[in-house]
Scaffold this motif. Structure first.
Motif, mmCIF file in Angstrom:
data_model
loop_
_atom_site.group_PDB
_atom_site.id
_atom_site.type_symbol
_atom_site.label_atom_id
_atom_site.label_comp_id
_atom_site.label_asym_id
_atom_site.label_seq_id
_atom_site.Cartn_x
_atom_site.Cartn_y
_atom_site.Cartn_z
ATOM 1 N N GLY A 195 -15.456 72.609 -12.907
ATOM 2 C CA GLY A 195 -15.205 73.863 -13.595
ATOM 3 C C GLY A 195 -14.001 74.596 -13.042
ATOM 4 N N ILE A 196 -13.038 74.915 -13.905
ATOM 5 C CA ILE A 196 -11.814 75.609 -13.517
ATOM 6 C C ILE A 196 -11.958 77.071 -13.914
ATOM 7 C CG2 ILE A 196 -9.327 75.751 -13.916
ATOM 8 C CD1 ILE A 196 -9.551 72.685 -14.656
ATOM 9 N N LEU A 197 -11.973 77.959 -12.922
ATOM 10 C CA LEU A 197 -12.198 79.382 -13.176
ATOM 11 C C LEU A 197 -10.886 80.127 -13.341
ATOM 12 C CD1 LEU A 197 -14.003 81.901 -13.336
ATOM 13 C CD2 LEU A 197 -13.937 82.011 -10.833
ATOM 14 N N HIS A 198 -10.720 80.733 -14.515
ATOM 15 C CA HIS A 198 -9.581 81.605 -14.786
ATOM 16 C C HIS A 198 -10.046 83.056 -14.764
ATOM 17 C CE1 HIS A 198 -7.933 78.038 -17.329
ATOM 18 N NE2 HIS A 198 -7.497 77.959 -16.078
ATOM 19 N N ASP A 199 -9.294 83.907 -14.099
ATOM 20 C CA ASP A 199 -9.613 85.329 -14.118
ATOM 21 C C ASP A 199 -8.720 86.041 -15.131
ATOM 22 O OD1 ASP A 199 -7.143 85.458 -12.829
ATOM 23 O OD2 ASP A 199 -7.994 85.922 -10.867
ATOM 24 N N TYR A 200 -8.884 87.352 -15.248
ATOM 25 C CA TYR A 200 -8.085 88.113 -16.202
ATOM 26 C C TYR A 200 -6.604 88.110 -15.837
ATOM 27 C CZ TYR A 200 -11.787 89.910 -19.185
ATOM 28 O OH TYR A 200 -12.793 90.017 -20.116
ATOM 29 N N ARG A 201 -6.310 88.034 -14.562
ATOM 30 C CA ARG A 201 -4.913 87.983 -14.133
ATOM 31 C C ARG A 201 -4.229 86.746 -14.727
ATOM 32 N NH1 ARG A 201 -5.903 88.556 -9.410
ATOM 33 N NH2 ARG A 201 -5.201 90.692 -9.031
ATOM 34 N N PHE A 202 -4.908 85.612 -14.616
ATOM 35 C CA PHE A 202 -4.386 84.347 -15.141
ATOM 36 C C PHE A 202 -4.100 84.474 -16.634
ATOM 37 C CE2 PHE A 202 -4.639 80.231 -17.073
ATOM 38 C CZ PHE A 202 -4.251 79.301 -16.128
ATOM 39 N N ARG A 203 -5.109 84.895 -17.398
ATOM 40 C CA ARG A 203 -4.975 84.918 -18.852
ATOM 41 C C ARG A 203 -4.037 86.027 -19.323
ATOM 42 N NH1 ARG A 203 -5.853 80.040 -20.870
ATOM 43 N NH2 ARG A 203 -7.988 79.304 -20.618
ATOM 44 N N GLN A 204 -4.101 87.187 -18.665
ATOM 45 C CA GLN A 204 -3.226 88.289 -19.065
ATOM 46 C C GLN A 204 -1.762 87.863 -18.972
ATOM 47 O OE1 GLN A 204 -4.445 91.432 -19.864
ATOM 48 N NE2 GLN A 204 -2.506 92.510 -20.091
ATOM 49 N N ARG A 205 -1.406 87.256 -17.856
ATOM 50 C CA ARG A 205 -0.022 86.832 -17.656
ATOM 51 C C ARG A 205 0.355 85.731 -18.639
ATOM 52 N NH1 ARG A 205 0.174 86.524 -11.003
ATOM 53 N NH2 ARG A 205 0.298 88.773 -10.628
ATOM 54 N N GLN A 206 -0.561 84.819 -18.893
ATOM 55 C CA GLN A 206 -0.282 83.723 -19.811
ATOM 56 C C GLN A 206 -0.093 84.240 -21.242
ATOM 57 O OE1 GLN A 206 -3.368 80.703 -21.029
ATOM 58 N NE2 GLN A 206 -2.144 79.409 -19.668
ATOM 59 N N MET A 207 -0.923 85.185 -21.659
ATOM 60 C CA MET A 207 -0.813 85.724 -23.009
ATOM 61 C C MET A 207 0.510 86.453 -23.211
ATOM 62 S SD MET A 207 -4.689 86.921 -24.043
ATOM 63 C CE MET A 207 -4.996 87.932 -22.599
ATOM 64 N N VAL A 208 0.936 87.201 -22.211
ATOM 65 C CA VAL A 208 2.210 87.904 -22.306
ATOM 66 C C VAL A 208 3.362 86.907 -22.374
ATOM 67 C CG1 VAL A 208 3.802 89.418 -21.075
ATOM 68 C CG2 VAL A 208 1.370 90.001 -21.199
ATOM 69 N N ARG A 209 3.297 85.855 -21.537
ATOM 70 C CA ARG A 209 4.375 84.866 -21.514
ATOM 71 C C ARG A 209 4.470 84.127 -22.845
ATOM 72 N NH1 ARG A 209 2.466 81.583 -17.943
ATOM 73 N NH2 ARG A 209 2.110 79.723 -19.166
ATOM 74 N N MET A 210 3.331 83.728 -23.417
ATOM 75 C CA MET A 210 3.340 82.961 -24.656
ATOM 76 C C MET A 210 3.765 83.807 -25.855
ATOM 77 S SD MET A 210 2.738 79.889 -23.776
ATOM 78 C CE MET A 210 2.565 79.178 -25.413
#
Length: 529
Positions: A195-210
């Motif tokens: 299981g690979i755990l992503h936090d909000y920091r991970f996804r927030q930054r990824q969403m902004v970049r994409m």
């Protein structure tokens, strides 16, 4: 999983001034919008109705006892119910755990236990997977297993019954950048799930970049890979974050993809290499109006330069290849329009990312040398759930003291900083002491006019330790023999690369996102060795 902040390390660089705009909170601004949110076989669902459904699910989960940070698992597919559930879990402050329909029943039971799921949602199409292991899910009472559509044997409720008269009142649970967002499981087809755990920091930054690639409020994103894959979420989440439109395919079909793209004036799609090959091979590809496309994205494996050339010539809009890990850390991008001379590469590191190549001794190698690719980026997982040793095993610390993730991929960096992927480290063949990279041999096989698909694996050899074997799918109507293809390929390969044999196959086994399952292909040859 404990509620609140997960007790796991954080390897991503921290910005103390970083702002937070959680997805579950952000979608509330679209609650009165009639802009299309989802299009599927049931029709169109606007943003107002999607937010209402997500809020109802969130409120029901909280009434049923879900605490912030706790896991909610889903064994389902690409449907409006699945999107609403994902958003509802986030509104409730939970951690979403999408499970693979390609996994074995035993692996599914391990995943549900590993993430300590408080609830499990199941679609009608996945009932058969759940039934054999239902009695193993001892931590889930009957009323904690909910069917997303229609009755489900052994389930306490259907989604409609479970929601009943639940309010759609807006009350998102506060979360921080450190809170768990989702868990993605790898190696779900065989072996022990991880299981690979992503936090909000991970996804927030990824969403902004994409979103810089145009995945914003104007995007119409055609989704044809499964929602349990990080490949899919990389483009789906920013589209949702900005209030764009998702066109959902329950199951990929190349002709249907083209029909949907034309009908809905699709602007974006995230695809894997085998999908590009199948779409471009459609006999009537050129009769479809694809002029609305702004950008196609490709990930999960390097896209062959010949396929890029075909797509760039015949498919409107740019093509951008993305290379990275579900764990994060490594992030590169190739702008195919800007760099036609680099189509064999996966591009350069994205903003805030750094990529290096290391040798077997862990020391950094110079540009041009082949070794294992390692990287660090602004988006890096918190770690593997309940697996601290495996988390530590993938780390490489630079002489400067920075933490990098080991990719397991062999490659090199050229003089211009472009990264080239050769193969998975575990797929590399050591024949007579020489490193043989299957991708080099596969490129040769795929250039043969009679070959539709091909892969190369290492098999035991008394003389060389192991030796390359080519597995080939022949194009319909072609009469080439195994011997003829073998001789043709070996004339173009170096002495240490030559194939021991060619075997014809009707098809090659692939994962849901198109990766050839080489471990499955190797197993019969290595049994007993």
């Amino acid at each position: 999983m404990k509620s609140g902040k997960p007790d796991m390390p954080v390897y991503a660089p921290i910005d103390p001034d970083e702002s937070m705009d959680a997805l579950g909170h952000r979608i509330q601004r679209y609650a009165r919008s009639r802009h299309p949110a989802l299009v599927d076989d049931q029709g169109t669902l606007d943003w107002g109705d999607l937010v209402t459904q997500a809020n109802r699910i969130a409120n029901r989960l909280r009434v049923a006892g879900l605490q912030p940070g706790e896991s909610v698992a889903a064994l389902s597919g690409n449907s409006r119910e699945d999107i609403a559930l994902f958003l509802g879990v986030l509104v409730a402050g939970g951690c979403m755990v999408p499970l693979s329909g390609m996994a074995s029943a035993e692996a599914l039971a391990l995943m549900v236990a590993d993430c300590r799921a408080r609830f499990l949602f199941v679609s009608g199409t996945q009932q058969a997977l759940l039934s054999p292991v239902r009695d193993q899910l001892t931590d889930l009472a009957e009323d904690r297993i909910i069917s997303l559509a229609g009755p489900l044997a052994g389930a306490g409720h259907t989604l409609a019954d479970w929601l009943a008269s639940t309010s759609a009142e807006t009350d998102p649970v506060p979360v921080t950048l450190d809170h768990p967002f989702n868990i993605i499981y790898s190696s779900g087809t065989t072996g022990t799930p991880k299981g690979i755990l992503h936090d909000y920091r991970f996804r927030q930054r990824q969403m902004v970049r994409m979103s810089r690639y145009g995945l914003d409020s104007e995007a119409i994103n055609l989704v044809s890979t499964p929602l349990y894959s990080n490949t899919t979420l990389v483009s789906v989440l920013p589209t949702l974050y900005h209030g764009g439109t998702l066109v959902l395919m329950a199951k990929f079909n190349a002709h249907r993809f083209l029909e949907l793209a034309e009908t809905h004036r699709v602007t974006h799609a995230m695809l894997v290499p085998v999908q590009y090959q199948r779409i471009l091979a459609e006999p009537d590809f050129d009769r479809f109006d694809l002029s609305s496309f702004k950008l196609k994205l490709c990930t999960s494996a390097p896209l062959r330069s010949a396929v890029i050339a075909d797509a760039m010539a015949r498919w409107p809009g740019n093509l951008r290849e993305v290379y990275g890990l579900t764990e994060g850390g490594i992030s590169t991008s190739l702008d195919c329009a800007a760099h036609p001379d680099k189509w064999d590469s996966v591009g350069v590191p994205t903003q805030g990312a750094e990529v290096r190549v290391i040798g077997e001794d862990g020391r950094e190698l110079p540009r041009g040398a082949t070794g294992e690719i390692v990287g660090r980026a602004i988006s890096m997982m918190r770690g593997y759930v309940n697996r601290p040793e495996q988390t530590r095993d993938m780390l490489w610390t630079s002489p400067e003291g920075d933490v990098f993730y080991r990719s397991g991929d062999m490659g090199r960096i050229d003089e211009d900083g472009f990264i080239y992927i050769l193969d998975r480290r575990k797929d590399m063949i050591i024949s007579g002491g020489f490193n043989v990279y299957p991708v080099d041999l596969e490129k040769v096989l795929l250039a043969h006019p009679a070959v539709a698909d091909a892969t190369v694996i290492g098999i035991p050899s008394d003389q060389w330790g192991e030796t390359p074997l080519g597995l080939v799918v022949v194009r319909p109507g072609q009469a080439a023999s195994e011997t003829a293809i073998l001789e043709w390929a070996n004339r173009q390969l170096g002495k240490t690369q030559r194939l021991a044999a060619i075997e014809f196959r009707a098809s090659l086994p692939r994962s849901a996102i198109g990766k050839v399952l080489k471990r499955e292909l190797r197993a019969p040859y290595w049994a007993g060795n």
